[in-house]
Design a protein around this motif. Structure first.
Motif, PDB file in Angstrom:
ATOM      1  N   THR A 175       0.839  -0.724  -0.247  1.00  0.00           N
ATOM      2  CA  THR A 175       0.104  -0.428   0.036  1.00  0.00           C
ATOM      3  C   THR A 175       0.997   0.659  -0.129  1.00  0.00           C
ATOM      4  O   THR A 175       1.635   1.431   1.189  1.00  0.00           O
ATOM      5  CB  THR A 175      -0.806   0.133   1.213  1.00  0.00           C
ATOM      6  N   VAL A 205      -6.014   2.931   1.671  1.00  0.00           N
ATOM      7  CA  VAL A 205      -6.915   1.640   2.214  1.00  0.00           C
ATOM      8  C   VAL A 205      -6.302   2.121   3.957  1.00  0.00           C
ATOM      9  O   VAL A 205      -5.093   2.507   4.091  1.00  0.00           O
ATOM     10  CB  VAL A 205      -5.336   1.205   2.127  1.00  0.00           C
ATOM     11  N   ASP A 232      -2.665   6.334  -0.830  1.00  0.00           N
ATOM     12  CA  ASP A 232      -3.929   4.790  -1.133  1.00  0.00           C
ATOM     13  C   ASP A 232      -4.639   5.107   0.233  1.00  0.00           C
ATOM     14  O   ASP A 232      -4.256   4.833   1.509  1.00  0.00           O
ATOM     15  CB  ASP A 232      -2.564   3.711  -1.379  1.00  0.00           C
TER      16      ASP A 232
END
Length: 464
Positions: free
Chosen positions: A114, A120, A118
């Motif tokens: 990641t 996330v 990102d």
């Protein structure tokens, strides 16, 4: 209502195993059944486990993972946790937030895949279900509760409440559930339960997995706490080649109210029972078979999801000097679940009482020994006595048994030997036993809703 897409229903090596030529694997290939590693997609939004096969499985099922906002991981084993797809997601330009939840050692590898920008978010939960609010964490409209499992590595099971209020329990990988898990799922009345059943008829695997002996016992435990109800769809997953062929597996699961499906099947969560009809046990079932055919094992399997069975052992007792018989008895006792109770009696009074008294299921094993004992009590083995009072006394006992069988007040499974297919016995007493047991079997079968015949461990349904 929500839709649950079964991306994979196989174990780590799938089913069939690509390196294996056992009968189970060859049969699966011949039927075109290829099961990938277990994973499921809920409403296209929530992904349950993400092994290396899951993304391609979604494509083969005619969908994609573009809408996934939540990834729930059970544990760190590579067939359940593959972080590469989060990188592929970024390559596709997906900027929607993604939450990845699971045990710390399962979530941690995703950090390496990641980028700093990102969207996330990684959330670690403790294997005992702590580390998240007791009522669960709400993500994208789904309330996700961690439930402790039992495995050789830290594992959590996932209790998911959908936006419409329907509930799902994703229970793989796990062996027999810890008490903390039962406390956490008590009263949840799930709409769908995906419960692992890895090892089929291999019972000495020594792993943190379920098989066809422990799977029905876990069902009974889940029912006892209100997690599984009459309207819950229970689906076996994480299947391996240690299971029997799918048609046979489906029949065995159906006796316990469970289902098996191919990869790519979509289930509706919140619609109540659906899919293949379950096969509830009727009031009266007769299981026939030859010696060592597997008839007793089959009868026990029919009731394996019940923890309150009464086992009527009609052998009675024999002297301790008969060591071979004692070994047989010990083998039978060792197979029975701990919660089953045993009554040892070959008497007609006790048999009639148990048949006609309401209560939990009754397993009568077996009619052959009951017939032998009834002939003994009548003094029927002397040919000159048979045509007189001995036959009259024996027939009276048979009539009482059949009347009680027809009036059974509880589910009952009876086992009996099929002895009429061999050579004609050389003695009069042997012919008498063959004839009378044959008549008894036919009369009991005529009054039964279901009759199964077991040959070499395989089951043929004769009625029902």
């Amino acid at each position: 209502m929500s839709e649950l897409l079964l991306l994979g229903t196989g174990s780590a090596d799938g089913w069939p195993n690509p390196f294996c030529r056992c009968a189970s694997c060859l049969g699966a290939r011949a039927r075109g059944e290829v099961r990938g590693q277990s994973a499921a997609l809920l409403d296209g939004v929530l992904l349950l486990d993400c092994g290396p096969e899951a993304p391609r499985a979604a494509l083969r099922a005619g969908t994609d993972l573009a809408g996934v906002q939540v990834l729930l991981l059970t544990h760190s084993h590579p067939d359940h946790t593959s972080p590469a797809p989060v990188l592929w997601r970024s390559w596709a330009g997906r900027r929607e937030p993604l939450v990845v939840m699971g045990p710390a050692d399962a979530v941690a590898p995703f950090a390496d895949w990641t980028g700093p920008d990102d969207p996330v978010r990684l959330v670690a939960v403790e294997p005992d279900g702590s580390g998240a609010p007791d009522e669960g964490t709400e993500v994208a409209g789904y309330r996700c509760r961690a439930v402790p499992g039992a495995h050789e590595t830290p594992v959590v099971l996932w209790d998911v409440t959908c936006p419409d209020g329907s509930r799902l329990l994703y229970a793989t990988d796990t062996g027999p559930l810890p008490e903390a898990a039962l406390e956490r799922v008590a009263g949840r009345a799930y709409d769908v339960v995906l419960l692992e059943e890895t090892f089929g008829d291999l019972h000495d695997h020594g792993t943190g997995h379920l098989d066809l002996t422990t799977f029905p016992r876990e069902l009974d435990r889940l029912r006892s706490v209100g997690a599984v109800t009459a309207s819950t769809r229970v689906v076996a997953t994480h299947l391996s080649h240690h299971n029997p062929p799918t048609p046979e597996l489906a029949a065995r699961l159906a006796a316990w109210g469970a289902e098996v499906h191919r990869d790519g099947v979509a289930l509706t969560v919140g619609a109540g029972p659906g899919g293949p009809a379950v096969d509830p046990l009727p009031r009266r079932t007769l299981v026939l078979g030859g010696a060592r055919s597997g008839k007793s094992t089959h009868a026990e399997r029919l009731l394996a999801d019940r923890g309150d069975v009464v086992y009527l052992a009609t052998a009675g007792t024999r002297g301790p000097a008969d060591e071979e018989w004692q070994r047989r008895v010990a083998l039978h006792r060792g197979r029975r679940p701990a919660g089953w109770s045993t009554v040892e009696s070959s008497g007609t009074d006790e048999t009639v009482r148990l048949l006609t008294t309401p209560g939990p299921p009754l397993l009568l094993d077996c009619l052959s020994l009951w017939c032998t004992a009834a002939l003994d009590r009548a003094g029927a083995w002397e040919q000159e006595r048979w045509a007189g009072e001995a036959e009259h006394a024996y027939r009276a006992e048979v009539d009482r048994l059949l009347a009680a069988w027809r009036d059974a007040r509880r589910p009952v499974v009876a086992v009996s030997n099929e002895v009429g297919s061999g050579v004609v016995p050389a003695t009069w007493s042997g012919r008498l036993f063959r004839d009378e047991l044959g008549r008894l079997n036919a009369a009991v079968a005529a009054a039964s809703e279901r009759v199964d015949w077991v040959v070499a461990g395989t089951v043929q349904r004769l009625r029902g």
